[in-house]
Motif scaffolding. Structure first.
Motif, mmCIF file in Angstrom:
data_model
loop_
_atom_site.group_PDB
_atom_site.id
_atom_site.type_symbol
_atom_site.label_atom_id
_atom_site.label_comp_id
_atom_site.label_asym_id
_atom_site.label_seq_id
_atom_site.Cartn_x
_atom_site.Cartn_y
_atom_site.Cartn_z
ATOM 1 N N ASP A 27 0.852 -1.181 0.000
ATOM 2 C CA ASP A 27 0.000 0.000 0.000
ATOM 3 C C ASP A 27 0.893 1.237 0.000
ATOM 4 N N PRO A 28 0.314 2.421 -0.279
ATOM 5 C CA PRO A 28 1.148 3.633 -0.387
ATOM 6 C C PRO A 28 1.977 3.917 0.853
ATOM 7 N N GLY A 29 1.430 3.648 2.056
ATOM 8 C CA GLY A 29 2.174 3.912 3.278
ATOM 9 C C GLY A 29 3.415 3.056 3.396
ATOM 10 N N LEU A 30 3.285 1.768 3.098
ATOM 11 C CA LEU A 30 4.434 0.859 3.179
ATOM 12 C C LEU A 30 5.447 1.183 2.092
ATOM 13 N N ALA A 31 4.976 1.440 0.882
ATOM 14 C CA ALA A 31 5.904 1.778 -0.205
ATOM 15 C C ALA A 31 6.696 3.037 0.141
ATOM 16 N N THR A 32 6.033 4.005 0.753
ATOM 17 C CA THR A 32 6.719 5.245 1.151
ATOM 18 C C THR A 32 7.752 4.965 2.231
ATOM 19 N N SER A 33 7.409 4.132 3.212
ATOM 20 C CA SER A 33 8.348 3.804 4.282
ATOM 21 C C SER A 33 9.574 3.081 3.735
ATOM 22 N N LEU A 34 9.383 2.160 2.810
ATOM 23 C CA LEU A 34 10.505 1.454 2.200
ATOM 24 C C LEU A 34 11.363 2.415 1.372
ATOM 25 N N PHE A 35 10.711 3.364 0.711
ATOM 26 C CA PHE A 35 11.437 4.371 -0.058
ATOM 27 C C PHE A 35 12.327 5.209 0.862
ATOM 28 N N PHE A 36 11.781 5.638 1.992
ATOM 29 C CA PHE A 36 12.567 6.410 2.953
ATOM 30 C C PHE A 36 13.742 5.596 3.490
ATOM 31 N N ALA A 37 13.492 4.309 3.759
ATOM 32 C CA ALA A 37 14.557 3.451 4.278
ATOM 33 C C ALA A 37 15.738 3.399 3.319
ATOM 34 N N LEU A 38 15.447 3.437 2.019
ATOM 35 C CA LEU A 38 16.506 3.394 1.020
ATOM 36 C C LEU A 38 17.160 4.743 0.799
ATOM 37 N N ARG A 39 16.359 5.794 0.753
ATOM 38 C CA ARG A 39 16.869 7.066 0.277
ATOM 39 C C ARG A 39 17.346 8.011 1.370
ATOM 40 N N LEU A 40 16.875 7.847 2.624
ATOM 41 C CA LEU A 40 17.347 8.786 3.648
ATOM 42 C C LEU A 40 18.821 8.608 3.987
ATOM 43 N N PRO A 41 19.393 7.416 4.148
ATOM 44 C CA PRO A 41 18.773 6.129 4.485
ATOM 45 C C PRO A 41 18.603 6.018 5.998
ATOM 46 N N GLN A 42 17.673 5.164 6.415
ATOM 47 C CA GLN A 42 17.421 4.964 7.840
ATOM 48 C C GLN A 42 16.802 3.586 8.034
ATOM 49 N N PRO A 43 17.138 2.883 9.120
ATOM 50 C CA PRO A 43 16.521 1.573 9.356
ATOM 51 C C PRO A 43 15.002 1.690 9.458
ATOM 52 N N LEU A 44 14.316 0.664 9.012
ATOM 53 C CA LEU A 44 12.852 0.636 9.038
ATOM 54 C C LEU A 44 12.390 -0.504 9.925
ATOM 55 N N LEU A 45 11.598 -0.173 10.929
ATOM 56 C CA LEU A 45 10.999 -1.180 11.808
ATOM 57 C C LEU A 45 9.576 -1.445 11.345
ATOM 58 N N LEU A 46 9.313 -2.694 10.973
ATOM 59 C CA LEU A 46 7.977 -3.117 10.563
ATOM 60 C C LEU A 46 7.369 -3.957 11.671
ATOM 61 N N GLU A 47 6.224 -3.548 12.170
ATOM 62 C CA GLU A 47 5.511 -4.333 13.172
ATOM 63 C C GLU A 47 4.152 -4.736 12.624
ATOM 64 N N GLY A 48 3.590 -5.771 13.195
ATOM 65 C CA GLY A 48 2.288 -6.265 12.784
ATOM 66 C C GLY A 48 2.114 -7.697 13.238
ATOM 67 N N GLU A 49 0.911 -8.212 13.062
ATOM 68 C CA GLU A 49 0.649 -9.602 13.427
ATOM 69 C C GLU A 49 1.478 -10.543 12.566
ATOM 70 N N ALA A 50 1.689 -11.733 13.072
ATOM 71 C CA ALA A 50 2.427 -12.735 12.297
ATOM 72 C C ALA A 50 1.696 -13.028 10.991
ATOM 73 N N GLY A 51 2.452 -13.089 9.906
ATOM 74 C CA GLY A 51 1.870 -13.493 8.636
ATOM 75 C C GLY A 51 1.297 -12.387 7.789
ATOM 76 N N VAL A 52 1.572 -11.110 8.127
ATOM 77 C CA VAL A 52 1.006 -10.021 7.323
ATOM 78 C C VAL A 52 1.943 -9.564 6.215
ATOM 79 N N GLY A 53 3.162 -10.121 6.149
ATOM 80 C CA GLY A 53 4.056 -9.793 5.039
ATOM 81 C C GLY A 53 5.250 -8.943 5.410
#
Length: 298
Positions: A27-53
């Motif tokens: 989704d746009p929010g995740l794509a934007t977060s991954l973009f920031f992780a690459l271009r800033l660059p800065q580590p990205l912490l992804l949280e969520g229930e098990a199995g959401v990707g």
């Protein structure tokens, strides 16, 4: 970040399209977060229930860049020797014995050099030559303890690690770091301050159908819709392990393998182990009724 990364992912839309090209629908929010992780660059912490990707996001990012994925699977008790490096003691001992047999003197600096270093995922990511960064996936960090979190601070803040015998090793091409957590415990604020953050929720029914049909191309839309609806009911129930997207994919694949084209109570009974992995959960759903599970309403 390097010109190579800027050329590979000039904007969020390009990254989202490339993720879609490797069958990861962000989704746009995740794509934007991954973009920031690459271009800033800065580590990205992804949280969520098990199995959401969350793990798949890191894998997809490496596929998009055409670079190396370096995965560190966390677990209770993990330490630096398993995550960063350890010395090759058998090889050092052999070198000492060979020197003794030849009557040679051997200094400590000869035994504690790069040739005797066993590199673990964190060091491999730091030493990756580029030009594009490696994707360092630190998976299920919540399984590790507080001490291991603190150990990561230098890596996340400086893209460097310190080995007492060799000094500080700094990344020439800092890795793109993706950390994941199922939130079985809260991570330390000091770690979160070093990271971007994104919560990945369960997808909508329509998006889940699209994901399932990408992974099981032979499946019909009707079957994928039925499974997506049933999975949503399971997630809203009292099962102790709600199924993720991976379980929905497995369920459709199992039904397809049996030649089933519609989800009815009999088909659900035969394949329930594809989606529910605890006996107590299966018993609870059977007690509630498989007719309820496969009912047509979403």
């Amino acid at each position: 970040m390097s010109d190579a990364v800027a050329a590979a992912v000039p904007d969020v839309e390009t990254l989202a399209a490339k993720l879609d090209g490797v069958d990861y629908i962000a989704d746009p929010g995740l794509a934007t977060s991954l973009f920031f992780a690459l271009r800033l660059p800065q580590p990205l912490l992804l949280e969520g229930e098990a199995g959401v990707g969350k793990t798949e996001a890191g894998k997809a990012l490496a596929a998009v860049l055409g670079t190396r994925l370096i995965r560190l699977q966390c677990y209770e008790g993990i330490d630096a020797s398993e995550a960063l490096y350890e010395w090759n003691y058998p090889r050092q001992l052999l070198r000492i014995r060979l020197a003794e047999a030849a009557g040679d003197d051997i200094g400590e600096d000869q035994l504690f050099g790069p040739d005797y270093l066993i590199r673990r995922p964190l060091l491999e990511a730091i030493e990756h030559p580029g030009p594009l960064p490696a994707v360092l996936l630190i998976d299920e960090l919540d399984r590790a303890d507080d001490d291991f979190e603190a150990f990561l601070f230098e890596l996340l803040a400086e893209s460097s690690v310190t080995i007492p015998e060799l000094g500080t090793i700094r990344a020439q091409v800092p890795p793109a770091v993706v950390l994941t957590s199922n939130r079985t415990r809260d991570l330390h604020d000091a770690l979160k301050r070093r990271c971007l953050y994104h919560w990945i929720d369960y997808p909508t029914r329509e998006r889940e159908v699209e994901i399932v049909r990408r992974r099981v191309p032979s499946s019909s839309e009707a079957l994928a819709l039925a499974v997506a609806g049933a999975v949503r009911r399971l997630r809203a129930s009292d099962v102790q392990k709600p199924p993720g997207i991976a379980e929905a994919i497995d369920w459709v694949a199992a039904l397809e393998l049996l030649g089933v084209d519609r989800l009815d109570p009999q088909a659900a009974e035969r394949t329930l182990g594809s989606v529910l992995k605890y006996r107590e959960d299966q018993d609870e759903i059977r007690a509630r009724g498989l007719v309820w599970l496969v009912s047509a309403d979403a």
